[in-house]
Design a protein around this motif. Sequence first.
Motif, short mmCIF file in Angstrom:
data_model
loop_
_atom_site.label_atom_id
_atom_site.label_comp_id
_atom_site.label_asym_id
_atom_site.label_seq_id
_atom_site.Cartn_x
_atom_site.Cartn_y
_atom_site.Cartn_z
N ASN A 116 42.84 36.65 6.31
CA ASN A 116 43.70 37.64 5.64
C ASN A 116 44.61 38.39 6.62
O ASN A 116 45.77 38.64 6.33
N ASN B 168 47.30 34.94 6.59
CA ASN B 168 47.96 35.14 5.29
C ASN B 168 48.88 36.36 5.25
O ASN B 168 49.79 36.43 4.42
N ASN C 236 52.65 36.17 4.80
CA ASN C 236 53.27 36.09 3.46
C ASN C 236 53.62 37.47 2.90
O ASN C 236 54.45 37.57 2.01
#
Length: 292
Positions: free
Chosen positions: A90, A94, A97
């Motif tokens: 995370n 990620n 994004n």
Amino acid sequence: MDKSKVLITGSNGLLGQQLRQQLSSNFFVIATGIGPDTSKFKSDKYVEMDVSSFDQCQKVLYKYAPSVIINAAAMTNVDDCERIQKRCYNINLNSANNFLPYLVEKKPHFIHVSTDFVFNGYKGSYIEEDKPDPINYYGFCKLQYEKIILKHCVNFTIIRTSLIYGLNDDRYNFLNWVKENLIKNIKMNIVSDQFRTPTFVNDLALVINDILYMKKYGVFHISSGEKLSIFDFVCNIARHYGLNDDLVKKTNSTSFNQFAKRPLDTSLNIDKAINILKFKPTKLTNALTKIS
Ligand SMILES: NC(=O)c1ccc[n+]([C@@H]2O[C@H](COP(=O)([O-])OP(=O)(O)OC[C@H]3O[C@@H](n4cnc5c(N)ncnc54)[C@H](OP(=O)(O)O)[C@@H]3O)[C@@H](O)[C@H]2O)c1
């Protein structure tokens, strides 16, 4: 003339704090971080922003509209990244994004701090064009982040750096850890078969400042360029502070059991930075003299 707005993520960290100190006189600095401001270096603005939260990133980015973003936030404990992979995913992967809509729409200069651990460590003296091949989850996530940026962004600079050290009394870092253990007479087992090119945090912040002014894009390796085993690095620190280096015991990667695999030689070749950015790295002994 209005100062350019620079947003720093992870601004309570070792690099983040140094960036605040370095950039505050010439830029309008929006420092961000998890939870309250814990740095002694103040900035024009401090805002809480968890890079793994899409909503928080959108809210802060569109509200403050920075023309430069420096991403110094990361989960940096390599063993924790291996153990708690979801969290590492995370934060270190990620979260790219969560920046993309702003990066694609507004095209700010996005400076992302990556790592020598994108390499497998079999070769050493890595140049920017060498093929990454991470051997642990931290390195894997940092590489995937780079790939997202390469694919979707235009005005980006990816900085791969190695073993950052500097003075930062108020939070854990490698230098403090070594000093504290030796002061308390704690014996330390340190690997002599893992090689790094340690990076003085002041140099890293300074070169980021230069990258901003020179508007240099692409991938750059930034470190001292001085290849040292971690054992030699620690012994140098011990001797510099007049501490007992007999407490530093040599071990190797096979006998020293670390949860996440470590690449052996991730030394970084910094010729590109020297030529293009006119980067002048500080040698370890000079850096230690400056900070003690
Ligand atoms: N340290 C090294 O030897 C080394 C080597 C190669 C590359 N790098 C890279 O260099 C960059 C800077 O590292 P550093 O040495 O300054 O590490 P650091 O001192 O651990 O700082 C990282 C900062 O990121 C913050 N952070 C963690 N999760 C976050 C989240 N979800 N949202 C926002 N902030 C978050 C941390 O918050 P807390 O203050 O709450 O901990 C900390 O302030 C990182 O990208 C790292 O991967 C570091």
